[in-house]
Scaffold this motif. Sequence first.
Motif: not given
Length: 595
Positions: A327-335
């Motif tokens: 979820w850190g991956f999702v949040g970082y690259f999503g932002s």
Amino acid sequence: MQLKTWSSEKTLFWKDVRRFWPVWAAYLLIWLFLGPISMVSDVNSSTGFTTLIASDFLRRALMPGIWLAFAFGIISAMAVFSYLYSSRSANAEASLPIRRTAQFFAHYLAGLFWLTAANLIVFLLAALPCIAFGPVCLGAAAQWLAIVTLMDFIFYTFAAFCAMLTGNILALPAVFAIFNSVCPAVEVLAKELCRNMIFGLDIGGVVTKFLSPPLMLATSTSIYSNFPDTPGVAEVGTTPAYGLVYNGWSYLFLYAALSAVFLFLAVLLYKRRRMETAGDIVSIDFLKPVFKYCMAFGCALVGAVALGNLLSVSDSVPATLILMLFWGFVGYFGSEMLIQKTFRVFGAWQGYTAVSAVVILFITVCATDAFGVAGRVPAADKVQSVYVSTVGEYVELDEQESIEAVQALHRRLINREGETSPDLSANYGYYRISICYELKSGFQFSRSYTYLLSDDALNDKHSIGSAVDGIINCTEAIAERKASAIPVVQENIESAYLYLSTDDIGYINLTPEQAEYIYQNGVLKDMSAGDIGRVWLWQGTQYDKEILEDGCEISIALSRYNEQTKKHESDEFYTYVLSSSVHTYACLRELDILN
């Protein structure tokens, strides 16, 4: 030139007022139904206008007043600053011959004007019936006006500040909601993750609640009345020296002062705003990295807690680590996609590597208890009081002997000393005990554990279950649990009875003289010895014998008139009399109530 500029500012102001009138009309309509219309309905359904109706109107300033101010604060800001989120309208606004500061206040004051005007209209309509019924009712309406107007200023101003941080109108309410809840939310989520990895750690209270104005105002403020109940004093049309008191003024003034600071910052940001950022998620360049990392860690926390609980893997350290990294991956690259406005962002691995390193370090520290959190017990000389709750029972202890007994139990729970295995052929259950130390420094220290309860555990004096029972039923706990707010003396006793489950008669009425004698000479002595006032954590064999089979109950109804508060007070003393309550049974036999 100055006259022309001033005329342009007024034009912007009145344009917003006229253009967005449906927003403020909806706000006014809601408050009319909650205020004057509701008051008229209450009058028609009762014998007339009373202070109770005014009190209900004032209490609506809290709920739903807080959430109305919150909702219409952001809606109004979205309306008056909507031009910032379209390149065409933003550039047109920038081309006007008006200073940026004047532009900002023209739009800002338009939103504040309608919210305040709506509050004044509601106040005037609500005040009309209040004027005829004394200053208490009129004061309630005036307090409502002050509370609601201050809350509108607080939330609307902060929403205007948030409007300066983004160039996307859909992002504005999200930013506003997140900023109003981020600190308590992060605290609770982080504590939840730590609790699953550190033995005994308890979430406890939310320390950062004060950083969330809606949460703080909703949970820490209230309105209470101090009306006397002497006949004739609080009747309709009288003017008693009492009224309705709001205890949250300090919070409102503090948040209003902070909002004034945010208003100043909003003006500075507006003056330096690049209008070409319309459409951008983040309109300020140096905040873009902050947004990325906040999104990454926020998604890691929320995703790990939510999915961990949903999949029942919250107690697994490897599963928690994998979920946080994902979820850190999702949040970082999503932002990053939102900021760059493209899906081609997966080359920026350096930032995500830093996020992963922080996540791994956090999990390692928690899983290994690097700081020795699990084994900590506060020193007795630093403890002001201790709260213990288990199986629906709650006690507060402040005597040194009781505090030391709780600390001894706490150490046993940490080391699992005296932990017994259940007899699978008998009834048993595992229950949670929470221990919260109130430290002299003002901080709290909370822990939570599970332990076994059964007949065998309670009969074993060395078991943890028996030790917990001893704490809950210690002398101080019994005295606190059975303390009466009204002295048990003849003049305060309205009625009393004795109930015997083994007697054919059942209920036996007691005179005030008998009730006082039994209480003073029997009950109090047995309470001091721990033979009256105990609670049953485990309803097993002993409970069945003492309560269901040989049950004996005493009930004393008490009432008095308090000269200081000018109110009638009532209370009830109720207890079971156990087979070991020798002093109480001696009094009953002495009075020939029992043979």
